[in-house]
Design a protein around this motif. Structure first.
Motif, PDB file in Angstrom:
ATOM      1  N   ALA A   6       3.054   2.593   4.952  1.00  0.00           N
ATOM      2  CA  ALA A   6       1.572   2.174   4.382  1.00  0.00           C
ATOM      3  C   ALA A   6       0.789   3.217   5.992  1.00  0.00           C
ATOM      4  CB  ALA A   6       0.631   2.070   4.085  1.00  0.00           C
ATOM      5  N   GLN A   7       0.497   4.247   6.061  1.00  0.00           N
ATOM      6  CA  GLN A   7      -0.207   4.975   7.009  1.00  0.00           C
ATOM      7  C   GLN A   7       1.322   6.082   8.156  1.00  0.00           C
ATOM      8  OE1 GLN A   7      -2.535   2.022   7.988  1.00  0.00           O
ATOM      9  NE2 GLN A   7      -4.381   3.617   7.215  1.00  0.00           N
ATOM     10  N   GLN A  46       1.795   2.532  -2.262  1.00  0.00           N
ATOM     11  CA  GLN A  46       3.277   1.892  -2.203  1.00  0.00           C
ATOM     12  C   GLN A  46       3.215   0.438  -3.670  1.00  0.00           C
ATOM     13  OE1 GLN A  46       4.477   0.950   1.279  1.00  0.00           O
ATOM     14  NE2 GLN A  46       2.507  -1.065   1.813  1.00  0.00           N
ATOM     15  N   THR A  47       2.139  -0.172  -3.450  1.00  0.00           N
ATOM     16  CA  THR A  47       2.536  -1.193  -4.185  1.00  0.00           C
ATOM     17  C   THR A  47       2.524  -0.359  -5.880  1.00  0.00           C
ATOM     18  OG1 THR A  47      -0.024  -0.831  -4.916  1.00  0.00           O
ATOM     19  CG2 THR A  47       1.598  -2.651  -2.772  1.00  0.00           C
ATOM     20  N   ALA A  89       3.739   5.369  -0.390  1.00  0.00           N
ATOM     21  CA  ALA A  89       2.997   4.999   0.930  1.00  0.00           C
ATOM     22  C   ALA A  89       1.870   5.777   1.709  1.00  0.00           C
ATOM     23  CB  ALA A  89       4.084   3.843   1.833  1.00  0.00           C
ATOM     24  N   GLN A  90       2.318   7.212   1.977  1.00  0.00           N
ATOM     25  CA  GLN A  90       1.888   7.443   2.639  1.00  0.00           C
ATOM     26  C   GLN A  90       0.395   8.042   1.607  1.00  0.00           C
ATOM     27  OE1 GLN A  90       3.258   7.447   5.531  1.00  0.00           O
ATOM     28  NE2 GLN A  90       4.459   6.427   4.477  1.00  0.00           N
ATOM     29  N   SER A 100       1.102  -6.602   7.878  1.00  0.00           N
ATOM     30  CA  SER A 100       1.345  -5.805   6.405  1.00  0.00           C
ATOM     31  C   SER A 100       2.878  -6.279   5.972  1.00  0.00           C
ATOM     32  CB  SER A 100       0.057  -4.837   6.039  1.00  0.00           C
ATOM     33  OG  SER A 100       1.348  -3.577   6.764  1.00  0.00           O
ATOM     34  N   SER A 137      -3.217   2.111  -0.190  1.00  0.00           N
ATOM     35  CA  SER A 137      -2.120   3.069  -0.100  1.00  0.00           C
ATOM     36  C   SER A 137      -1.176   3.046  -2.306  1.00  0.00           C
ATOM     37  CB  SER A 137      -0.902   2.753   0.558  1.00  0.00           C
ATOM     38  OG  SER A 137      -0.294   1.682  -0.515  1.00  0.00           O
ATOM     39  N   THR A 150       8.400   5.250  -2.697  1.00  0.00           N
ATOM     40  CA  THR A 150       8.401   4.012  -2.836  1.00  0.00           C
ATOM     41  C   THR A 150       7.524   4.826  -1.344  1.00  0.00           C
ATOM     42  OG1 THR A 150       8.883   2.705  -4.127  1.00  0.00           O
ATOM     43  CG2 THR A 150       7.930   1.862  -2.286  1.00  0.00           C
ATOM     44  N   SER A 201      -2.149   6.612   1.838  1.00  0.00           N
ATOM     45  CA  SER A 201      -3.138   5.287   2.346  1.00  0.00           C
ATOM     46  C   SER A 201      -4.590   5.475   2.428  1.00  0.00           C
ATOM     47  CB  SER A 201      -2.445   4.638   2.732  1.00  0.00           C
ATOM     48  OG  SER A 201      -2.540   5.272   4.495  1.00  0.00           O
TER      49      SER A 201
END
Length: 197
Positions: free
Chosen positions: A94-95, A59-60, A43-44, A104, A57, A39, A46
């Motif tokens: 994310a990011q 991650q979801t 997330a990266q 977020s 991203s 995960t 993005s």
């Protein structure tokens, strides 16, 4: 010459993909840590969305995949580890962000709940056909938004309508693509496992 079909593995009800790995405490720990790491890595992937504090991203998608593959308990633990480590400073939200003060963060909390729900549905076979997988992914995404969008509104002072416009609407096409990937990957994995039997 015999043309006998390959044996098909009979799996007990309530099995998720992770259950196909021989059971041990070490396996469960590795799956939970691996789910959190997957995960964080996803997330990266993005991309900022103009006018929104929430990026697109991976991650979801990873959170829903982790919940479905690991089941409710391990999926919950993996996303709880992801959330707690991120709040403690691991820059894998994310990011490459961390902490709980970002607008977020509600989506992270939604992913925790969604991974649990899709994991429970997977135990009931929701990941074994295209249509059932689609239903599980849509429900999981809806749960993420049901937590993330109101949190976004509260964290930023947006109205609920503004939060929907900034934190839901721009992501619907991407979520449809992610659901399509899951609809192909998860049932295909079960077919592969059945043939390998």
């Amino acid at each position: 010459m015999s043309t006998a079909a390959a044996p098909v593995r009979t799996l007990r009800a309530g099995t998720v993909l992770a259950d196909l790995i021989p059971s041990s405490r070490a396996r469960d720990i590795a799956l939970v840590v691996g789910g959190a790491a997957l995960t964080g890595l996803a997330a990266q992937l993005s991309v900022p969305v103009p006018g929104s504090p929430v990026p697109v991203s991976g991650q979801t998608f990873a959170a829903l995949l982790v919940g479905t593959a690991l089941g409710a308990r391990r999926g919950f633990l993996a996303l709880a580890l992801y959330a707690v480590a991120g709040m403690a400073g691991v820059p894998w939200f994310a990011q490459a962000t961390s902490g709980y003060g970002m607008p977020s963060f509600g989506y992270v909390l939604g992913m925790l709940l969604a991974s649990t729900v899709v994991g429970a549905l997977a135990r009931r076979g929701a990941d074994r056909s295209v249509l059932r997988t689609a239903g599980a992914m849509v429900l999981g995404s809806a749960i993420i938004y049901a937590v993330g969008v109101p949190y976004l509104a509260l964290a930023t002072g947006m109205t609920l309508g503004q939060a929907v416009a900034a934190g839901l609407t721009p992501f619907l096409i991407g979520d449809a693509l992610k659901a399509a990937l899951a609809m192909g990957a998860l049932p295909a994995a079960w077919k592969f496992v059945g043939r390998k039997g």
